[in-house]
Motif scaffolding. Structure first.
Motif, PDB file in Angstrom:
ATOM      1  N   GLU A 121      43.421  46.668  39.870  1.00  0.00           N
ATOM      2  CA  GLU A 121      42.672  47.567  38.997  1.00  0.00           C
ATOM      3  C   GLU A 121      42.202  46.856  37.735  1.00  0.00           C
ATOM      4  O   GLU A 121      41.078  47.071  37.287  1.00  0.00           O
ATOM      5  CB  GLU A 121      43.512  48.785  38.646  1.00  0.00           C
ATOM      6  N   VAL A 122      43.039  46.018  37.164  1.00  0.00           N
ATOM      7  CA  VAL A 122      42.635  45.269  35.971  1.00  0.00           C
ATOM      8  C   VAL A 122      41.494  44.308  36.311  1.00  0.00           C
ATOM      9  O   VAL A 122      40.515  44.211  35.559  1.00  0.00           O
ATOM     10  CB  VAL A 122      43.843  44.520  35.364  1.00  0.00           C
ATOM     11  N   ASP A 123      41.588  43.635  37.445  1.00  0.00           N
ATOM     12  CA  ASP A 123      40.512  42.736  37.869  1.00  0.00           C
ATOM     13  C   ASP A 123      39.214  43.506  38.107  1.00  0.00           C
ATOM     14  O   ASP A 123      38.124  43.033  37.765  1.00  0.00           O
ATOM     15  CB  ASP A 123      40.907  41.979  39.137  1.00  0.00           C
ATOM     16  N   GLN A 124      39.325  44.702  38.687  1.00  0.00           N
ATOM     17  CA  GLN A 124      38.140  45.544  38.913  1.00  0.00           C
ATOM     18  C   GLN A 124      37.495  45.925  37.595  1.00  0.00           C
ATOM     19  O   GLN A 124      36.279  45.859  37.451  1.00  0.00           O
ATOM     20  CB  GLN A 124      38.527  46.801  39.697  1.00  0.00           C
ATOM     21  N   ARG A 125      38.309  46.306  36.621  1.00  0.00           N
ATOM     22  CA  ARG A 125      37.767  46.675  35.307  1.00  0.00           C
ATOM     23  C   ARG A 125      37.092  45.482  34.633  1.00  0.00           C
ATOM     24  O   ARG A 125      36.048  45.626  34.009  1.00  0.00           O
ATOM     25  CB  ARG A 125      38.862  47.232  34.407  1.00  0.00           C
ATOM     26  N   CYS A 126      37.678  44.304  34.767  1.00  0.00           N
ATOM     27  CA  CYS A 126      37.072  43.099  34.179  1.00  0.00           C
ATOM     28  C   CYS A 126      35.716  42.818  34.819  1.00  0.00           C
ATOM     29  O   CYS A 126      34.759  42.462  34.127  1.00  0.00           O
ATOM     30  CB  CYS A 126      37.999  41.902  34.350  1.00  0.00           C
ATOM     31  N   ALA A 127      35.639  42.984  36.128  1.00  0.00           N
ATOM     32  CA  ALA A 127      34.366  42.771  36.819  1.00  0.00           C
ATOM     33  C   ALA A 127      33.332  43.801  36.364  1.00  0.00           C
ATOM     34  O   ALA A 127      32.170  43.461  36.116  1.00  0.00           O
ATOM     35  CB  ALA A 127      34.572  42.857  38.328  1.00  0.00           C
ATOM     36  N   GLU A 128      33.750  45.050  36.250  1.00  0.00           N
ATOM     37  CA  GLU A 128      32.824  46.090  35.800  1.00  0.00           C
ATOM     38  C   GLU A 128      32.320  45.801  34.390  1.00  0.00           C
ATOM     39  O   GLU A 128      31.137  45.988  34.096  1.00  0.00           O
ATOM     40  CB  GLU A 128      33.503  47.457  35.860  1.00  0.00           C
ATOM     41  N   LYS A 129      33.214  45.353  33.515  1.00  0.00           N
ATOM     42  CA  LYS A 129      32.802  45.019  32.148  1.00  0.00           C
ATOM     43  C   LYS A 129      31.792  43.881  32.153  1.00  0.00           C
ATOM     44  O   LYS A 129      30.837  43.887  31.370  1.00  0.00           O
ATOM     45  CB  LYS A 129      34.010  44.635  31.299  1.00  0.00           C
ATOM     46  N   SER A 130      31.981  42.902  33.030  1.00  0.00           N
ATOM     47  CA  SER A 130      31.061  41.767  33.077  1.00  0.00           C
ATOM     48  C   SER A 130      29.680  42.187  33.575  1.00  0.00           C
ATOM     49  O   SER A 130      28.685  41.518  33.295  1.00  0.00           O
ATOM     50  CB  SER A 130      31.622  40.644  33.953  1.00  0.00           C
TER      51      SER A 130
END
Length: 46
Positions: free
Chosen positions: A25-34
């Protein structure tokens, strides 16, 4: 002694499962932010 090892193994499995869930989930959020996704639209945290 075998019961203790079994318990410890089950505990480790549960820990690893939870850790993988949070990391995904944290990796998904980082990707979405990018990609420029707005803060309100990010994947919710567990």
């Amino acid at each position: 002694m075998a019961v203790l090892r079994s318990h410890c193994g089950a505990q480790r499995y549960a820990y690893n499962w939870g850790h993988a869930l949070i990391k995904a989930e944290v990796d998904q959020r980082c990707a979405e932010k990018s990609y420029g996704v707005a803060q309100a639209e990010l994947t919710p945290l567990v």
